[in-house]
Design a protein around this motif. Structure first.
Motif, PDB file in Angstrom:
ATOM      1  N   HIS A   8       0.836  -1.192   0.000  1.00  0.00           N
ATOM      2  CA  HIS A   8       0.000   0.000   0.000  1.00  0.00           C
ATOM      3  C   HIS A   8       0.875   1.248   0.000  1.00  0.00           C
ATOM      4  N   SER A   9       0.245   2.385  -0.263  1.00  0.00           N
ATOM      5  CA  SER A   9       0.984   3.648  -0.358  1.00  0.00           C
ATOM      6  C   SER A   9       1.544   4.057   1.000  1.00  0.00           C
ATOM      7  N   PHE A  10       2.649   4.786   0.942  1.00  0.00           N
ATOM      8  CA  PHE A  10       3.247   5.325   2.167  1.00  0.00           C
ATOM      9  C   PHE A  10       2.505   6.624   2.513  1.00  0.00           C
ATOM     10  N   GLN A  11       1.448   6.495   3.291  1.00  0.00           N
ATOM     11  CA  GLN A  11       0.645   7.647   3.689  1.00  0.00           C
ATOM     12  C   GLN A  11       0.725   7.813   5.203  1.00  0.00           C
ATOM     13  N   HIS A  12       1.752   8.540   5.620  1.00  0.00           N
ATOM     14  CA  HIS A  12       1.990   8.757   7.049  1.00  0.00           C
ATOM     15  C   HIS A  12       2.316  10.232   7.286  1.00  0.00           C
ATOM     16  N   PRO A  13       1.310  11.103   7.117  1.00  0.00           N
ATOM     17  CA  PRO A  13       1.564  12.549   7.190  1.00  0.00           C
ATOM     18  C   PRO A  13       2.040  13.027   8.554  1.00  0.00           C
ATOM     19  N   PHE A  14       1.524  12.430   9.621  1.00  0.00           N
ATOM     20  CA  PHE A  14       1.903  12.905  10.954  1.00  0.00           C
ATOM     21  C   PHE A  14       3.331  12.490  11.292  1.00  0.00           C
ATOM     22  N   LEU A  15       3.740  11.315  10.841  1.00  0.00           N
ATOM     23  CA  LEU A  15       5.131  10.905  11.037  1.00  0.00           C
ATOM     24  C   LEU A  15       6.063  11.796  10.224  1.00  0.00           C
ATOM     25  N   ILE A  61       5.882  17.131  21.216  1.00  0.00           N
ATOM     26  CA  ILE A  61       4.419  17.007  21.357  1.00  0.00           C
ATOM     27  C   ILE A  61       3.853  16.052  20.320  1.00  0.00           C
ATOM     28  N   LEU A  62       4.266  16.220  19.042  1.00  0.00           N
ATOM     29  CA  LEU A  62       3.701  15.372  17.996  1.00  0.00           C
ATOM     30  C   LEU A  62       4.188  13.926  18.130  1.00  0.00           C
ATOM     31  N   SER A  63       5.412  13.724  18.613  1.00  0.00           N
ATOM     32  CA  SER A  63       5.906  12.361  18.846  1.00  0.00           C
ATOM     33  C   SER A  63       5.055  11.651  19.896  1.00  0.00           C
ATOM     34  N   LEU A  64       4.698  12.383  20.951  1.00  0.00           N
ATOM     35  CA  LEU A  64       3.843  11.799  21.992  1.00  0.00           C
ATOM     36  C   LEU A  64       2.432  11.520  21.461  1.00  0.00           C
ATOM     37  N   LEU A  65       1.959  12.384  20.570  1.00  0.00           N
ATOM     38  CA  LEU A  65       0.609  12.203  20.018  1.00  0.00           C
ATOM     39  C   LEU A  65       0.530  11.008  19.066  1.00  0.00           C
ATOM     40  N   LEU A  66       1.674  10.542  18.573  1.00  0.00           N
ATOM     41  CA  LEU A  66       1.655   9.369  17.697  1.00  0.00           C
ATOM     42  C   LEU A  66       1.122   8.133  18.422  1.00  0.00           C
ATOM     43  N   TYR A  77      -2.227   5.958  17.089  1.00  0.00           N
ATOM     44  CA  TYR A  77      -2.107   4.555  16.693  1.00  0.00           C
ATOM     45  C   TYR A  77      -3.403   3.789  16.956  1.00  0.00           C
ATOM     46  N   TYR A  78      -4.229   4.319  17.878  1.00  0.00           N
ATOM     47  CA  TYR A  78      -5.457   3.614  18.269  1.00  0.00           C
ATOM     48  C   TYR A  78      -6.728   4.328  17.805  1.00  0.00           C
ATOM     49  N   ILE A  79      -6.610   5.567  17.338  1.00  0.00           N
ATOM     50  CA  ILE A  79      -7.801   6.331  16.938  1.00  0.00           C
ATOM     51  C   ILE A  79      -8.244   5.912  15.542  1.00  0.00           C
ATOM     52  N   PRO A  80      -9.463   5.374  15.385  1.00  0.00           N
ATOM     53  CA  PRO A  80      -9.927   4.962  14.050  1.00  0.00           C
ATOM     54  C   PRO A  80     -10.193   6.185  13.162  1.00  0.00           C
ATOM     55  N   ALA A  81      -9.831   6.058  11.885  1.00  0.00           N
ATOM     56  CA  ALA A  81     -10.031   7.173  10.946  1.00  0.00           C
ATOM     57  C   ALA A  81     -10.763   6.732   9.686  1.00  0.00           C
ATOM     58  N   GLY A  82     -11.112   5.454   9.581  1.00  0.00           N
ATOM     59  CA  GLY A  82     -11.890   4.975   8.440  1.00  0.00           C
ATOM     60  C   GLY A  82     -11.162   5.151   7.118  1.00  0.00           C
ATOM     61  N   ASP A 124      -0.214   5.217  11.869  1.00  0.00           N
ATOM     62  CA  ASP A 124       0.368   3.933  12.259  1.00  0.00           C
ATOM     63  C   ASP A 124       1.866   4.018  12.023  1.00  0.00           C
ATOM     64  N   ALA A 125       2.584   4.493  13.050  1.00  0.00           N
ATOM     65  CA  ALA A 125       4.026   4.695  12.924  1.00  0.00           C
ATOM     66  C   ALA A 125       4.752   3.369  12.711  1.00  0.00           C
ATOM     67  N   LEU A 126       4.273   2.298  13.359  1.00  0.00           N
ATOM     68  CA  LEU A 126       4.916   0.992  13.193  1.00  0.00           C
ATOM     69  C   LEU A 126       4.815   0.514  11.746  1.00  0.00           C
TER      70      LEU A 126
END
Length: 371
Positions: free
Chosen positions: A42-49, A222-227, A231-236, A248-250
């Motif tokens: 799948h595509s590398f879609q990790h904007p927050f990371l 702050i953003l590192s802690l928010l990751l 990881y558990y918040i559903p986004a559909g 999903d940083a992992l």
């Protein structure tokens, strides 16, 4: 007056690293790789990371500041003198704005083209002008109001070009529209950041590299802690990860392990942020705020040309018209027409100090105007 080799180097460094900043982020988005637990490609879609990486690049500016200060010890260079104590928490509100705006822009970059992304960022002029009137008590001259109107017209043309362009399975029309709107929303937040910095930060005369690094530190932590909760918040369907969570940083690290070129793109993004901030600050100091603004506009041309050459997007003539109108709007707002009219009428151009006061590209830019 001819530029020195050092000034040419700074201008080239700003143009190249600024272009790499957007292109490397888009390059990472274009990769496909398997994730964790044997998930499908799948595509590398990790904007927050990616936003965390951007703040890491800004944080490195703090190291550059202290290196310069050590070098200046015992010399007469007062530009990095550790005077004027300030409370670092002053940078927390602008850092929160930067964190939110940057995250939105990285999400939007997954949905729209790199050139449209760069052009639509010109919307910051509109909101900065309006907020400076509302909250800083400034009065805009006629040319600045005309610049705002021209910018609005340019944004409409760029948006129309996106609507009329051919869309592939990766960028559907609904996603492109959503991405463009997210970029506009991000510019509202960036404008708030600029107002906060001018009202509470600039009066302390903090060295720009120190300011960038401090905001980068806050944003990174702050953003590192928010990751973790992300990881558990559903986004559909809004999520790009197989688990359907906000971030999903992992999964991102698994994809990097299976496709090492993603790491190259991410490192390019992180390092280009640091060098772009340094180059932008140095260009303003060594040349002028006007030069910095012009180079930032040229960055859009470079990104657009390379995106076309790499086949990341299709050519649309309306984008040229939209970019020209946006450029006119930026020039009008920043007063670039005044020196030109002054030369044509054989008058005296306005002083550099008053020019820098008006420029978004000068000392009144967001402290870490990087992405």
């Amino acid at each position: 007056m001819a530029w020195t080799k050092y000034q040419l180097f700074l201008a080239g460094l700003m143009l190249v690293t600024g272009s790499i900043n957007t292109l490397s982020a888009k390059w990472a988005d274009n990769f496909m790789a398997e994730g964790c637990r044997g998930s499908k490609e799948h595509s590398f879609q990790h904007p927050f990371l990616q936003a965390v990486g951007m703040f890491l690049g800004e944080f490195s500016c703090l190291a550059a500041f202290y290196l310069l200060r050590c070098r200046a010890t015992g010399q007469s260079d007062s530009s990095v003198d550790p005077q004027q104590p300030f409370n670092p928490l002053l940078f927390l509100p602008p850092a929160l704005c930067d964190m939110t705006g940057t995250s939105l822009m990285y999400v939007a970059l997954n949905m729209t083209s790199a050139s449209s992304f760069q052009m639509l960022r010109g919307a910051v002029i509109i909101f900065t002008g309006l907020f400076s009137v509302a909250f800083l008590g400034r009065r805009l001259v006629l040319s600045q109001w005309l610049g705002i109107l021209a910018t609005i017209a340019g944004l409409v043309v760029v948006g129309l070009a996106d609507l009329l362009s051919k869309h592939d399975s990766q960028h559907k029309l609904s996603e492109v529209i959503t991405g463009d709107l997210l970029i506009i929303m991000a510019q509202i937040i960036v404008a708030i950041q600029m107002v906060l910095e001018e009202k509470f930060v600039y009066k302390h005369n903090v060295h720009p590299l120190r300011a960038v690094g401090t905001e980068g530190l806050f944003g990174f932590v702050i953003l590192s802690l928010l990751l973790v909760p992300m990881y558990y918040i559903p986004a559909g369907s809004f999520s790009g990860s197989p688990r359907g969570t906000l971030e999903d940083a992992l999964d991102a690290f698994c994809q990097v392990g299976r496709q090492p070129l993603i790491a190259v793109a991410l490192l390019g993004n992180i390092s280009s942020i640091a060098f772009f901030n340094f180059a932008g600050i140095s260009v303003t100091k060594e040349l002028s705020a006007t030069t910095r603004m012009v180079l930032d506009s040229l960055r859009t041309v470079v990104i657009w040309a390379l995106s076309l050459a790499l086949g990341w997007e299709a050519f649309h003539a309306l984008q040229i018209l939209g970019f020209i109108i946006l450029l006119i709007g930026t020039a009008l707002y920043n007063g670039l027409h005044r020196p030109l009219l002054g030369r044509l009428s054989r008058g005296r151009p306005p002083a550099e100090e008053s020019e820098q006061e008006r420029l978004l590209g000068g000392t009144r830019t967001p402290i870490n105007d990087a992405s």
